[in-house]
Design a protein around this motif. Structure first.
Motif, PDB file in Angstrom:
ATOM      1  N   MET A   1      -8.073 -17.038   5.235  1.00  0.00           N
ATOM      2  CA  MET A   1      -6.973 -16.619   4.383  1.00  0.00           C
ATOM      3  C   MET A   1      -6.510 -15.230   4.815  1.00  0.00           C
ATOM      4  O   MET A   1      -7.170 -14.241   4.573  1.00  0.00           O
ATOM      5  CB  MET A   1      -7.451 -16.602   2.925  1.00  0.00           C
ATOM      6  N   GLU A   2      -5.372 -15.147   5.507  1.00  0.00           N
ATOM      7  CA  GLU A   2      -4.822 -13.897   6.001  1.00  0.00           C
ATOM      8  C   GLU A   2      -3.837 -13.320   4.997  1.00  0.00           C
ATOM      9  O   GLU A   2      -2.807 -13.924   4.706  1.00  0.00           O
ATOM     10  CB  GLU A   2      -4.073 -14.158   7.307  1.00  0.00           C
ATOM     11  N   PRO A   3      -4.101 -12.119   4.447  1.00  0.00           N
ATOM     12  CA  PRO A   3      -3.204 -11.535   3.445  1.00  0.00           C
ATOM     13  C   PRO A   3      -1.773 -11.347   3.940  1.00  0.00           C
ATOM     14  O   PRO A   3      -0.827 -11.460   3.171  1.00  0.00           O
ATOM     15  CB  PRO A   3      -3.846 -10.184   3.127  1.00  0.00           C
ATOM     16  N   SER A   4      -1.586 -11.074   5.237  1.00  0.00           N
ATOM     17  CA  SER A   4      -0.231 -10.843   5.748  1.00  0.00           C
ATOM     18  C   SER A   4       0.628 -12.105   5.738  1.00  0.00           C
ATOM     19  O   SER A   4       1.835 -12.044   5.880  1.00  0.00           O
ATOM     20  CB  SER A   4      -0.292 -10.278   7.161  1.00  0.00           C
ATOM     21  N   LYS A   5       0.012 -13.269   5.567  1.00  0.00           N
ATOM     22  CA  LYS A   5       0.743 -14.533   5.543  1.00  0.00           C
ATOM     23  C   LYS A   5       1.337 -14.831   4.169  1.00  0.00           C
ATOM     24  O   LYS A   5       2.079 -15.783   4.004  1.00  0.00           O
ATOM     25  CB  LYS A   5      -0.170 -15.703   5.945  1.00  0.00           C
ATOM     26  N   TYR A   6       0.987 -14.029   3.171  1.00  0.00           N
ATOM     27  CA  TYR A   6       1.454 -14.274   1.815  1.00  0.00           C
ATOM     28  C   TYR A   6       2.440 -13.197   1.399  1.00  0.00           C
ATOM     29  O   TYR A   6       2.268 -12.026   1.709  1.00  0.00           O
ATOM     30  CB  TYR A   6       0.273 -14.309   0.837  1.00  0.00           C
ATOM     31  N   CYS A   7       3.477 -13.585   0.715  1.00  0.00           N
ATOM     32  CA  CYS A   7       4.501 -12.658   0.264  1.00  0.00           C
ATOM     33  C   CYS A   7       4.481 -12.592  -1.263  1.00  0.00           C
ATOM     34  O   CYS A   7       4.636 -13.617  -1.923  1.00  0.00           O
ATOM     35  CB  CYS A   7       5.868 -13.130   0.752  1.00  0.00           C
ATOM     36  N   PRO A   8       4.290 -11.395  -1.821  1.00  0.00           N
ATOM     37  CA  PRO A   8       4.273 -11.305  -3.281  1.00  0.00           C
ATOM     38  C   PRO A   8       5.657 -11.574  -3.863  1.00  0.00           C
ATOM     39  O   PRO A   8       6.669 -11.281  -3.236  1.00  0.00           O
ATOM     40  CB  PRO A   8       3.850  -9.859  -3.539  1.00  0.00           C
ATOM     41  N   ILE A   9       5.686 -12.137  -5.033  1.00  0.00           N
ATOM     42  CA  ILE A   9       6.947 -12.367  -5.724  1.00  0.00           C
ATOM     43  C   ILE A   9       6.910 -11.616  -7.044  1.00  0.00           C
ATOM     44  O   ILE A   9       5.860 -11.250  -7.543  1.00  0.00           O
ATOM     45  CB  ILE A   9       7.228 -13.875  -5.953  1.00  0.00           C
ATOM     46  N   SER A  10       8.071 -11.382  -7.574  1.00  0.00           N
ATOM     47  CA  SER A  10       8.178 -10.650  -8.827  1.00  0.00           C
ATOM     48  C   SER A  10       8.395 -11.647  -9.958  1.00  0.00           C
ATOM     49  O   SER A  10       9.399 -12.352  -9.977  1.00  0.00           O
ATOM     50  CB  SER A  10       9.364  -9.682  -8.732  1.00  0.00           C
ATOM     51  N   LEU A  11       7.451 -11.706 -10.869  1.00  0.00           N
ATOM     52  CA  LEU A  11       7.577 -12.581 -12.026  1.00  0.00           C
ATOM     53  C   LEU A  11       7.865 -11.719 -13.244  1.00  0.00           C
ATOM     54  O   LEU A  11       6.961 -11.141 -13.837  1.00  0.00           O
ATOM     55  CB  LEU A  11       6.302 -13.396 -12.221  1.00  0.00           C
ATOM     56  N   LEU A  12       9.113 -11.593 -13.572  1.00  0.00           N
ATOM     57  CA  LEU A  12       9.535 -10.790 -14.711  1.00  0.00           C
ATOM     58  C   LEU A  12      10.059 -11.692 -15.814  1.00  0.00           C
ATOM     59  O   LEU A  12      10.648 -12.740 -15.543  1.00  0.00           O
ATOM     60  CB  LEU A  12      10.660  -9.840 -14.309  1.00  0.00           C
ATOM     61  N   HIS A  13       9.904 -11.249 -17.023  1.00  0.00           N
ATOM     62  CA  HIS A  13      10.508 -11.990 -18.131  1.00  0.00           C
ATOM     63  C   HIS A  13      12.017 -11.772 -18.084  1.00  0.00           C
ATOM     64  O   HIS A  13      12.522 -10.892 -17.368  1.00  0.00           O
ATOM     65  CB  HIS A  13       9.900 -11.555 -19.470  1.00  0.00           C
ATOM     66  N   MET A  14      12.761 -12.541 -18.829  1.00  0.00           N
ATOM     67  CA  MET A  14      14.220 -12.520 -18.773  1.00  0.00           C
ATOM     68  C   MET A  14      14.784 -11.124 -19.063  1.00  0.00           C
ATOM     69  O   MET A  14      15.717 -10.680 -18.409  1.00  0.00           O
ATOM     70  CB  MET A  14      14.804 -13.540 -19.753  1.00  0.00           C
ATOM     71  N   GLY A  15      14.210 -10.411 -20.023  1.00  0.00           N
ATOM     72  CA  GLY A  15      14.694  -9.062 -20.342  1.00  0.00           C
ATOM     73  C   GLY A  15      14.559  -8.121 -19.157  1.00  0.00           C
ATOM     74  O   GLY A  15      15.445  -7.307 -18.894  1.00  0.00           O
ATOM     75  N   GLY A  16      13.456  -8.234 -18.413  1.00  0.00           N
ATOM     76  CA  GLY A  16      13.251  -7.411 -17.228  1.00  0.00           C
ATOM     77  C   GLY A  16      14.252  -7.728 -16.139  1.00  0.00           C
ATOM     78  O   GLY A  16      14.768  -6.832 -15.467  1.00  0.00           O
ATOM     79  N   LYS A  17      14.537  -9.009 -15.958  1.00  0.00           N
ATOM     80  CA  LYS A  17      15.533  -9.421 -14.952  1.00  0.00           C
ATOM     81  C   LYS A  17      16.917  -8.879 -15.303  1.00  0.00           C
ATOM     82  O   LYS A  17      17.653  -8.409 -14.434  1.00  0.00           O
ATOM     83  CB  LYS A  17      15.598 -10.953 -14.847  1.00  0.00           C
ATOM     84  N   VAL A  18      17.273  -8.949 -16.587  1.00  0.00           N
ATOM     85  CA  VAL A  18      18.575  -8.452 -17.030  1.00  0.00           C
ATOM     86  C   VAL A  18      18.653  -6.943 -16.791  1.00  0.00           C
ATOM     87  O   VAL A  18      19.665  -6.435 -16.282  1.00  0.00           O
ATOM     88  CB  VAL A  18      18.827  -8.799 -18.518  1.00  0.00           C
ATOM     89  N   THR A 115       2.071  -2.823 -11.063  1.00  0.00           N
ATOM     90  CA  THR A 115       0.826  -3.424 -10.591  1.00  0.00           C
ATOM     91  C   THR A 115       1.115  -4.767  -9.931  1.00  0.00           C
ATOM     92  O   THR A 115       2.124  -5.409 -10.209  1.00  0.00           O
ATOM     93  CB  THR A 115      -0.178  -3.660 -11.746  1.00  0.00           C
ATOM     94  N   ALA A 116       0.220  -5.151  -9.060  1.00  0.00           N
ATOM     95  CA  ALA A 116       0.252  -6.474  -8.444  1.00  0.00           C
ATOM     96  C   ALA A 116      -1.048  -7.172  -8.824  1.00  0.00           C
ATOM     97  O   ALA A 116      -2.115  -6.564  -8.800  1.00  0.00           O
ATOM     98  CB  ALA A 116       0.374  -6.356  -6.930  1.00  0.00           C
ATOM     99  N   VAL A 117      -0.939  -8.426  -9.188  1.00  0.00           N
ATOM    100  CA  VAL A 117      -2.118  -9.193  -9.577  1.00  0.00           C
ATOM    101  C   VAL A 117      -2.185 -10.437  -8.701  1.00  0.00           C
ATOM    102  O   VAL A 117      -1.192 -11.142  -8.534  1.00  0.00           O
ATOM    103  CB  VAL A 117      -2.057  -9.596 -11.070  1.00  0.00           C
ATOM    104  N   MET A 118      -3.379 -10.680  -8.133  1.00  0.00           N
ATOM    105  CA  MET A 118      -3.600 -11.890  -7.357  1.00  0.00           C
ATOM    106  C   MET A 118      -4.608 -12.750  -8.106  1.00  0.00           C
ATOM    107  O   MET A 118      -5.679 -12.287  -8.484  1.00  0.00           O
ATOM    108  CB  MET A 118      -4.149 -11.553  -5.971  1.00  0.00           C
ATOM    109  N   PHE A 119      -4.203 -13.973  -8.347  1.00  0.00           N
ATOM    110  CA  PHE A 119      -5.063 -14.913  -9.057  1.00  0.00           C
ATOM    111  C   PHE A 119      -5.594 -15.958  -8.089  1.00  0.00           C
ATOM    112  O   PHE A 119      -4.848 -16.489  -7.270  1.00  0.00           O
ATOM    113  CB  PHE A 119      -4.278 -15.648 -10.154  1.00  0.00           C
ATOM    114  N   THR A 120      -6.875 -16.233  -8.170  1.00  0.00           N
ATOM    115  CA  THR A 120      -7.469 -17.365  -7.468  1.00  0.00           C
ATOM    116  C   THR A 120      -8.158 -18.217  -8.527  1.00  0.00           C
ATOM    117  O   THR A 120      -8.117 -17.889  -9.717  1.00  0.00           O
ATOM    118  CB  THR A 120      -8.494 -16.913  -6.405  1.00  0.00           C
ATOM    119  N   ILE A 121      -8.802 -19.246  -8.109  1.00  0.00           N
ATOM    120  CA  ILE A 121      -9.483 -20.126  -9.059  1.00  0.00           C
ATOM    121  C   ILE A 121     -10.558 -19.375  -9.849  1.00  0.00           C
ATOM    122  O   ILE A 121     -10.696 -19.546 -11.046  1.00  0.00           O
ATOM    123  CB  ILE A 121     -10.103 -21.338  -8.320  1.00  0.00           C
TER     124      ILE A 121
END
Length: 180
Positions: A1-18, A115-121
């Motif tokens: 599992m190479e960290p550089s192969k993964y791109c973080p995404i931003s998961l914001l609630h609707m108010g944050g996006k607005v 902050t960035a959060v990475m979730f695994t099993i």
């Protein structure tokens, strides 16, 4: 599992996006209204595309070749450019371009306590982040334009990738005239 192969995404609630959308729209309005963005930026700009930059390069090359000049072209692709966008530089660019204080302060708040959060099993890892424009963020292209605009290449006509050929060409002509 190479960290550089993964791109973080931003998961914001609707108010944050607005809020993101309102923030970058107001910043862009300030930039466009006061004509503060360089005309040498083609990416993420309204009414500009890769075709425009290709035509600009073609025009410059054609002019040099008509004058029997030498064309040397270099292309630069910054790996992970969005991920490396340094927040203090973005804030400095906002300040330097006279961005209204309310937009500057809102941007400063936007960059703080991220902050960035990475979730695994079996585990989740949380890290504080201090740079980057996350994928999925409405602000990503706008903040990138601010960064580009504040660089030497963006602001100094002598160092643009389009005028660099002219300096190289003039240097080459001086060498030829000294020999001949």
């Amino acid at each position: 599992m190479e960290p550089s192969k993964y791109c973080p995404i931003s998961l914001l609630h609707m108010g944050g996006k607005v809020l993101e959308e309102l923030l970058i729209n107001r910043i862009n309005h300030h930039m466009y209204t006061h004509n503060l963005l360089t005309d040498r930026q083609f990416g993420f700009m309204p009414q500009k595309s890769t075709t425009d930059v290709a035509m600009e390069v073609k025009k410059i090359i054609q002019l040099v070749l008509e004058n029997r000049g030498l064309v040397i072209m270099t292309s630069l692709d910054v790996k992970g450019a969005f991920d490396a966008a340094w927040w203090p530089s973005i804030l400095e660019a906002l300040k330097g371009l006279g961005c209204p204080r309310n937009l500057y302060n809102l941007s400063k708040g936007y960059f703080s306590h991220r902050t960035a959060v990475m979730f695994t099993i079996s585990v989740s890892i949380k890290r504080r982040i201090t740079k980057g424009c996350p994928q999925g963020s409405c602000c990503r292209p706008g903040f990138w334009n601010l960064l580009y605009n504040s660089t030497e290449i963006g602001t100094n006509k002598q160092l643009t990738n389009y005028s660099l050929h002219q300096r190289l060409n003039n240097t080459d002509q001086r060498r030829v005239s000294r020999k001949g």
